[in-house]
Every structure is written in structure tokens, then in C-alpha cells.
Write an enzyme that holds these catalytic residues in place. Sequence first.
Site, PDB file in Angstrom:
ATOM      1  CG  ASP A   5      -5.167   6.490  -2.194  1.00  0.00           C
ATOM      2  OD1 ASP A   5      -4.159   6.179  -1.516  1.00  0.00           O
ATOM      3  OD2 ASP A   5      -6.276   5.961  -2.042  1.00  0.00           O
ATOM      4  CG  ASP A  63      -5.996  -5.040   2.319  1.00  0.00           C
ATOM      5  OD1 ASP A  63      -6.536  -4.266   1.506  1.00  0.00           O
ATOM      6  OD2 ASP A  63      -5.734  -4.739   3.512  1.00  0.00           O
ATOM      7  CG  ASP A  68      -2.165   0.878   0.974  1.00  0.00           C
ATOM      8  OD1 ASP A  68      -3.086   0.857   1.793  1.00  0.00           O
ATOM      9  OD2 ASP A  68      -2.173   1.604  -0.045  1.00  0.00           O
ATOM     10  CG  HIS A  92      -9.217 -21.489  12.818  1.00  0.00           C
ATOM     11  ND1 HIS A  92      -9.735 -22.651  12.272  1.00  0.00           N
ATOM     12  CD2 HIS A  92     -10.247 -20.600  12.860  1.00  0.00           C
ATOM     13  CE1 HIS A  92     -11.023 -22.488  12.012  1.00  0.00           C
ATOM     14  NE2 HIS A  92     -11.365 -21.241  12.355  1.00  0.00           N
ATOM     15  CB  CYS A  99     -11.056 -26.484  10.476  1.00  0.00           C
ATOM     16  SG  CYS A  99      -9.692 -25.411   9.967  1.00  0.00           S
ATOM     17  CB  CYS A 104      -9.238 -27.409  13.571  1.00  0.00           C
ATOM     18  SG  CYS A 104      -9.912 -25.743  13.717  1.00  0.00           S
ATOM     19  CB  CYS A 120      -6.081 -24.977  10.439  1.00  0.00           C
ATOM     20  SG  CYS A 120      -6.686 -24.680  12.105  1.00  0.00           S
TER      21      CYS A 120
HETATM   22  C1  LIG Z   1     -11.049   1.226   7.496  1.00  0.00           C
HETATM   23  C2  LIG Z   1     -10.517   0.042   6.667  1.00  0.00           C
HETATM   24  C3  LIG Z   1      -9.000  -0.058   6.790  1.00  0.00           C
HETATM   25  C4  LIG Z   1     -11.212  -1.253   7.029  1.00  0.00           C
HETATM   26  O1  LIG Z   1     -10.851   0.233   5.270  1.00  0.00           O
HETATM   27  C5  LIG Z   1     -10.493   1.341   4.603  1.00  0.00           C
HETATM   28  O2  LIG Z   1      -9.972   2.289   5.129  1.00  0.00           O
HETATM   29  N1  LIG Z   1     -10.732   1.248   3.271  1.00  0.00           N
HETATM   30  C6  LIG Z   1     -10.059   2.131   2.346  1.00  0.00           C
HETATM   31  C7  LIG Z   1      -8.617   1.820   2.255  1.00  0.00           C
HETATM   32  C8  LIG Z   1      -7.951   0.820   2.926  1.00  0.00           C
HETATM   33  N2  LIG Z   1      -6.637   0.843   2.586  1.00  0.00           N
HETATM   34  C9  LIG Z   1      -6.434   1.861   1.683  1.00  0.00           C
HETATM   35  N3  LIG Z   1      -5.288   2.229   1.083  1.00  0.00           N
HETATM   36  C10 LIG Z   1      -5.327   3.271   0.227  1.00  0.00           C
HETATM   37  N4  LIG Z   1      -4.169   3.664  -0.374  1.00  0.00           N
HETATM   38  N5  LIG Z   1      -6.489   3.952  -0.042  1.00  0.00           N
HETATM   39  C11 LIG Z   1      -7.689   3.600   0.529  1.00  0.00           C
HETATM   40  O3  LIG Z   1      -8.733   4.210   0.245  1.00  0.00           O
HETATM   41  C12 LIG Z   1      -7.651   2.497   1.439  1.00  0.00           C
HETATM   42 ZN   LIG Z   2      -9.002 -24.588  12.001  1.00  0.00          ZN
END
Ligand SMILES: CC(C)(C)OC(=O)NCc1c[nH]c2nc(N)[nH]c(=O)c12
Ligand SMILES: [Zn+2]
Length: 372
Positions: free
Chosen positions: A146, A266, A92, A335, A304, A309, A306
Amino acid sequence: MTESCFTLLAKDGKARRGRVSTAHGHVNTPAFMPVGTAGTVKAMLPESVAATGAEILLGNTYHLMLRPGAERVAALGGLHKFMNWPKPILTDSGGFQVMSLSELRKITEQGVEFRSHLDGRKHMLSPETSTQIQDQLDSDITMCFDECTPFPATPDQAAQSMRLSMRWAVRSRDAFRRRPGYLQFGIMQGGIYEHLRQESARALVDIGFEGYAIGGLAIGEGQIEMFRILDFAPDFLPEDRPRYLMGVGRPADIVGAVSRGIDMFDCVMPTRAGRTGAAFTRFGELNIRNARHATDPRPIDPNCTCPACTSYSRGYIHHLNKAKEIVGAMLLTWHNLHYYQELMQGLRRAIEAGTFAEFVMDFEAGQARSDL
Ligand SMILES: CC(C)(C)OC(=O)NCc1c[nH]c2nc(N)[nH]c(=O)c12
Ligand SMILES: [Zn+2]
């Protein structure tokens, strides 16, 4: 020549089965990426993460630039060598983490100035520096820099924020070192507004990326609103490129998003829950800390396969969690990650077999059972 790094293998309704190929191997989609924020999937060895079936991990520019520093990771062979994960890694870009983790930050057209939440030292992240750091980490999939638009946001606030991210996307793309096997994903923003999501998608497709993420969701809008947006947003993106929904999610969120055309996910949920005591199973969630598990000789899920389990009782894992024993976090994390990968494999097979609708019904019936 950019050979296509994404192959669409099958569709069932809007659900897609595909494969992303990268410098460090391929990723079968729909795919779930365990989060390895600081160069480790918490409470797991990389061999264990691979044993769950994960084919790609997520790393974070923000955390690794602050500690141990991208230069040091590069000097030690890049993130794959550093953390002994030879498979694909997506990183990220840091913008989002800066906003949620650091204090004293200043956003300008140039980028974001902030102080480290670790030692207060000043840092600067911009489309250029974020892209360069991800290059130093030898990331297989680089994310654009971003701004994750806060929720809630008025249409005008969401438009201003999205348009800044689109200007940053141009600069991120210009800073990206194109080479076979290395991908860069644009990130769609635009809040809960359909016309802004479309404007963002058009801007990103005009620039041209190897894949596209949907950002700015799962930030508090709730599942119903998130699905409403996912009813239109993925269709604004090219059919022949991967679509990655950032930060999502619970098992039911993932199933619903796959049914709306999302390929990659993710989320910290399975790993964080592994440390707090929550177990994800075919029959819903259970919290191992609950007293009713204290003397239960059964595994979390008898079906499961894993390590938790196959060899340990709920009573034992309950004890470990209460005693804050490290092995408790290890077993429950393993798990949860195993369950998430089993879910992704089930989704992939159902789409291939054309039985996606049945899979969803079985999944929902299972999640509703309370005899856990
Ligand atoms: C609150 C949680 C983390 C569950 O979701 C979000 O914030 N979702 C949005 C998000 C997660 N990771 C990102 N990375 C980047 N560059 N931009 C994003 O908008 C996001
Ligand atoms: Zn398991």
C-alpha cells in the site's frame, strides 16, 4: 475451504478477546508485536523476546530485501529459521518504509522505484514483488502493498492515494499464494475522512482477506484525532476477522484502541525507548538518564518480574545508559517489552472477565501517578 483463522472468544463493549491461528502457532489477542525490522528485535535474543510473552513478531520486507536479501534468507531456511524465532511472524509490505527511508523514489501505477538507503542501488517494489518477497521470507501474515497516505492530506489527495492502494490490494491478493495457516491482511487507508475510510473498507472486504489493518494513522494526527477515526473505522471491518492498527503505539494509545475494537498492534516505541533510556511502567514513563535515578537503589518497578527489575537498581541502569553500555539497552528493552506484554495480558484477562472498564480506570489512575 478457508477454515476461520480467527476465533472471537469474548467481548466487553467493543473490546475483543480472540485468537489468530497461523502455520507457526496461535496468537492471543489483543496482541502486541515487537518490531524485528532487520531480522532481530534490537538488543534482544529471540529466547528473551519469547520470555516476555510475545507470541508474534513483525519483520520488514523493505529492510530484509535490501540486506541480506530475500533470496539469502530463503536459502538459509526462511525468516523463522534465520532468526531462530519459531513462532508466528507478520511482515510489513515495504511501501510505507520506502516512503519514509529511501531517497530518489518514483511512484507509478506499477509500483515504487527507489534507491537503497544503504548503497544507493536501484530497486523496485510492487504488489507482486512485495508479496513474492514475503512468500520467500515464509511470513505467516503477509501485508498488502500500500501507500501510506501522508498527513495532512486534502480529501482529494487522500482519495487518490487510497484508491491507488485499493488497486494495489487487488494485485497483492492475486499474487498471494493461498495455503492453510498463511494469512494476508488488507490495509485500510483514507486519511482522516470517514467516507474514504468506509470506501476503503468496502473495497478490501469485496476482495476478501484473512484480516484487515488500519493504516495511515499515528502519522502525526495526534491521539485525539486518531481516537476520533477509531470511533468509526473498525466498525467498517468484519467482526469475525482480526483488526490490526499499524504503528501503534504508546500504552495509552493501545488501551484506547482496544476499547474501540482493535486486536493487534506493532510499534518501535518499547524497543527504541529501551535504547534511548525511557522506561514504560504501570505508573507512567520515566527516563533512566535523569540525574534523580543516579543513586536510586530501587528497581525501575519493584512489582515488575522482569530480569531488570528483579536484579538491578535504577542507579545501575542509569550508569549503564550514561556509559552507553550494551547491557543497559538490553535490560531496559527487556523491561519495556515485558511491560507491554503484561499490559496485553491484563487487557485479555479483563475482557474475558467482563472487567474491561475497571481495568481501564486502574490503568489510567496508575499512569497519572507521578511518584515514580
Ligand atoms: C509513523 C508510525 C510508524 C508511528 O505510524 C505509521 O506510520 N502508521 C501507519 C503505518 C505504519 N506501518 C505501516 N505499514 C503500512 N504498510 N502501511 C501503513 O499505513 C503503515
Ligand atoms: Zn521490569
